[in-house]
Write a protein that holds these residues in place. Sequence first.
Motif, PDB file in Angstrom:
ATOM      1  N   VAL A  39      25.422 -45.453  10.248  1.00 22.66           N
ATOM      2  CA  VAL A  39      24.981 -46.849  10.162  1.00 22.66           C
ATOM      3  C   VAL A  39      24.728 -47.433  11.549  1.00 22.66           C
ATOM      4  O   VAL A  39      23.717 -48.110  11.774  1.00 22.66           O
ATOM      5  N   LEU A  43      21.292 -48.988  12.850  1.00 19.36           N
ATOM      6  CA  LEU A  43      21.192 -50.378  13.320  1.00 19.36           C
ATOM      7  C   LEU A  43      20.496 -50.445  14.675  1.00 19.36           C
ATOM      8  O   LEU A  43      19.742 -51.369  14.955  1.00 19.36           O
ATOM      9  N   PRO A  49      14.987 -53.662   7.972  1.00 19.75           N
ATOM     10  CA  PRO A  49      16.283 -53.677   7.281  1.00 19.75           C
ATOM     11  C   PRO A  49      16.426 -52.454   6.375  1.00 19.75           C
ATOM     12  O   PRO A  49      15.446 -51.940   5.846  1.00 19.75           O
ATOM     13  N   ASP A  51      19.338 -50.196   3.577  1.00 14.88           N
ATOM     14  CA  ASP A  51      20.544 -50.155   2.761  1.00 14.88           C
ATOM     15  C   ASP A  51      21.259 -48.832   3.028  1.00 14.88           C
ATOM     16  O   ASP A  51      20.624 -47.816   3.324  1.00 14.88           O
ATOM     17  N   VAL A  59      26.146 -51.202   3.200  1.00 18.15           N
ATOM     18  CA  VAL A  59      25.399 -52.330   3.754  1.00 18.15           C
ATOM     19  C   VAL A  59      24.125 -52.503   2.952  1.00 18.15           C
ATOM     20  O   VAL A  59      23.570 -51.543   2.419  1.00 18.15           O
ATOM     21  N   LYS A  60      23.678 -53.722   2.854  1.00 17.51           N
ATOM     22  CA  LYS A  60      22.445 -54.024   2.126  1.00 17.51           C
ATOM     23  C   LYS A  60      21.606 -54.929   3.013  1.00 17.51           C
ATOM     24  O   LYS A  60      22.071 -55.981   3.446  1.00 17.51           O
ATOM     25  N   ALA A  62      20.723 -54.310   6.053  1.00 14.09           N
ATOM     26  CA  ALA A  62      21.265 -54.307   7.416  1.00 14.09           C
ATOM     27  C   ALA A  62      20.148 -54.189   8.436  1.00 14.09           C
ATOM     28  O   ALA A  62      19.191 -53.429   8.259  1.00 14.09           O
ATOM     29  N   TYR A  63      20.285 -54.947   9.511  1.00 15.81           N
ATOM     30  CA  TYR A  63      19.275 -54.931  10.558  1.00 15.81           C
ATOM     31  C   TYR A  63      19.946 -55.320  11.865  1.00 15.81           C
ATOM     32  O   TYR A  63      20.620 -56.349  11.943  1.00 15.81           O
ATOM     33  N   GLY A  64      19.790 -54.495  12.865  1.00 14.84           N
ATOM     34  CA  GLY A  64      20.337 -54.791  14.177  1.00 14.84           C
ATOM     35  C   GLY A  64      19.251 -55.324  15.091  1.00 14.84           C
ATOM     36  O   GLY A  64      18.237 -54.669  15.308  1.00 14.84           O
TER      37      GLY A  64
END
Length: 146
Positions: A39, A43, A49, A51, A59-60, A62-64
Amino acid sequence: MGAGSRPSHPLARREYEGHGLPFHDFAHSVESLAEACTVIRRLWTEPRPFDFDGTYVQVKGAYGNPKPVQSPHPPIVIGGRSSATLRVAAEHADVWNIPGGDLDDLVNRSALLDRYCAEIGRAPPRSPARSSCPSRTTNQPSLEKR
Protein backbone atom coordinates in the motif's frame (compact mmCIF):
# COMPACT_ATOMS: atom_id res chain seq x y z
CA MET A 1 10.26 -0.75 8.85
CA GLY A 2 9.98 -4.12 10.44
CA ALA A 3 7.46 -6.56 11.83
CA GLY A 4 8.00 -5.11 15.28
CA SER A 5 7.24 -8.15 17.41
CA ARG A 6 9.97 -8.88 19.89
CA PRO A 7 8.20 -10.88 22.58
CA SER A 8 11.49 -11.91 24.19
CA HIS A 9 12.50 -8.29 24.84
CA PRO A 10 11.28 -7.15 28.27
CA LEU A 11 10.25 -3.69 27.09
CA ALA A 12 8.48 -4.74 23.88
CA ARG A 13 4.95 -4.90 25.24
CA ARG A 14 5.43 -1.66 27.17
CA GLU A 15 6.45 0.07 23.93
CA TYR A 16 3.29 -1.13 22.18
CA GLU A 17 1.02 -0.24 25.07
CA GLY A 18 2.63 3.20 25.40
CA HIS A 19 1.77 3.98 21.78
CA GLY A 20 -1.72 2.48 21.95
CA LEU A 21 -0.85 -0.28 19.49
CA PRO A 22 -2.05 -3.88 19.67
CA PHE A 23 0.64 -6.50 20.27
CA HIS A 24 0.02 -9.18 17.64
CA ASP A 25 1.71 -12.51 17.17
CA PHE A 26 4.65 -12.61 14.79
CA ALA A 27 2.81 -14.18 11.84
CA HIS A 28 0.20 -11.39 11.94
CA SER A 29 2.92 -8.74 12.19
CA VAL A 30 4.94 -10.04 9.23
CA GLU A 31 1.92 -10.52 6.98
CA SER A 32 0.57 -7.06 7.78
CA LEU A 33 4.04 -5.60 7.10
CA ALA A 34 3.98 -7.11 3.60
CA GLU A 35 0.54 -5.63 2.92
CA ALA A 36 1.58 -2.25 4.34
CA CYS A 37 4.63 -2.18 2.03
CA THR A 38 2.37 -2.81 -0.97
CA VAL A 39 0.00 0.00 0.00
CA ILE A 40 2.79 2.46 0.86
CA ARG A 41 4.53 1.90 -2.48
CA ARG A 42 1.24 2.35 -4.32
CA LEU A 43 0.48 5.55 -2.39
CA TRP A 44 3.84 6.89 -3.50
CA THR A 45 3.54 5.84 -7.15
CA GLU A 46 -0.09 5.38 -8.31
CA PRO A 47 -1.36 8.35 -10.31
CA ARG A 48 -5.00 7.58 -9.45
CA PRO A 49 -6.94 6.50 -6.34
CA PHE A 50 -6.90 2.75 -5.73
CA ASP A 51 -8.53 0.12 -3.56
CA PHE A 52 -6.68 -2.57 -1.63
CA ASP A 53 -8.52 -5.35 0.16
CA GLY A 54 -5.95 -7.34 2.09
CA THR A 55 -6.29 -9.52 5.12
CA TYR A 56 -4.85 -6.85 7.43
CA VAL A 57 -4.95 -3.63 5.41
CA GLN A 58 -8.00 -2.31 3.58
CA VAL A 59 -8.19 1.02 1.76
CA LYS A 60 -10.79 2.38 -0.61
CA GLY A 61 -10.02 5.26 -2.92
CA ALA A 62 -6.55 5.67 -1.40
CA TYR A 63 -4.41 8.36 -2.96
CA GLY A 64 -1.11 9.81 -1.82
CA ASN A 65 -0.51 13.40 -2.77
CA PRO A 66 1.86 15.13 -3.05
CA LYS A 67 4.09 12.36 -4.34
CA PRO A 68 7.58 11.98 -2.87
CA VAL A 69 10.40 13.90 -4.52
CA GLN A 70 12.51 10.74 -4.85
CA SER A 71 11.86 8.85 -8.06
CA PRO A 72 10.31 6.40 -8.36
CA HIS A 73 9.81 6.57 -4.56
CA PRO A 74 11.83 6.82 -1.32
CA PRO A 75 13.75 3.65 -0.52
CA ILE A 76 11.89 1.09 1.54
CA VAL A 77 14.19 -0.14 4.30
CA ILE A 78 13.14 -3.31 6.10
CA GLY A 79 14.97 -4.45 9.21
CA GLY A 80 14.93 -7.88 10.75
CA ARG A 81 16.52 -11.28 10.78
CA SER A 82 13.71 -13.83 10.81
CA SER A 83 13.12 -15.95 7.73
CA ALA A 84 9.59 -14.56 7.42
CA THR A 85 10.83 -10.97 7.52
CA LEU A 86 13.54 -11.79 4.96
CA ARG A 87 10.82 -13.05 2.58
CA VAL A 88 9.06 -9.68 2.91
CA ALA A 89 12.39 -7.90 2.36
CA ALA A 90 13.03 -9.98 -0.76
CA GLU A 91 9.76 -8.81 -2.24
CA HIS A 92 9.54 -5.20 -1.02
CA ALA A 93 12.82 -3.80 0.32
CA ASP A 94 15.23 -1.51 -1.44
CA VAL A 95 17.51 -1.88 1.58
CA TRP A 96 17.62 -4.69 4.14
CA ASN A 97 19.03 -3.94 7.59
CA ILE A 98 20.07 -6.64 10.03
CA PRO A 99 20.11 -5.42 13.61
CA GLY A 100 23.03 -6.58 15.71
CA GLY A 101 24.34 -10.12 15.61
CA ASP A 102 27.69 -11.53 14.66
CA LEU A 103 29.32 -11.61 11.24
CA ASP A 104 28.51 -15.29 10.62
CA ASP A 105 24.82 -14.62 11.29
CA LEU A 106 24.86 -11.62 8.95
CA VAL A 107 26.49 -13.68 6.18
CA ASN A 108 24.03 -16.57 6.64
CA ARG A 109 20.98 -14.28 6.71
CA SER A 110 22.24 -12.38 3.68
CA ALA A 111 22.62 -15.67 1.77
CA LEU A 112 19.07 -16.60 2.78
CA LEU A 113 17.82 -13.24 1.47
CA ASP A 114 19.66 -13.93 -1.80
CA ARG A 115 17.89 -17.30 -2.04
CA TYR A 116 14.47 -15.74 -1.44
CA CYS A 117 15.21 -13.06 -4.06
CA ALA A 118 16.21 -15.74 -6.58
CA GLU A 119 12.98 -17.66 -5.88
CA ILE A 120 10.89 -14.65 -6.95
CA GLY A 121 13.18 -13.68 -9.84
CA ARG A 122 14.70 -10.64 -8.19
CA ALA A 123 18.40 -10.50 -8.95
CA PRO A 124 21.10 -7.82 -8.69
CA PRO A 125 21.00 -4.92 -9.24
CA ARG A 126 17.32 -5.07 -8.21
CA SER A 127 17.96 -7.07 -5.03
CA PRO A 128 18.04 -5.14 -1.76
CA ALA A 129 21.16 -3.32 -0.64
CA ARG A 130 22.43 -4.47 2.76
CA SER A 131 23.14 -2.56 5.97
CA SER A 132 23.79 -3.52 9.55
CA CYS A 133 23.49 -1.90 12.96
CA PRO A 134 26.04 -3.69 15.09
CA SER A 135 25.18 -4.00 18.76
CA ARG A 136 27.49 -2.69 21.39
CA THR A 137 27.96 -4.53 24.62
CA THR A 138 29.00 -2.95 27.87
CA ASN A 139 31.52 -5.65 28.66
CA GLN A 140 33.94 -4.35 26.02
CA PRO A 141 36.05 -1.22 26.41
CA SER A 142 34.74 1.77 24.55
CA LEU A 143 36.70 3.29 21.69
CA GLU A 144 37.36 6.35 23.82
CA LYS A 145 39.31 4.26 26.34
CA ARG A 146 41.54 2.55 23.76
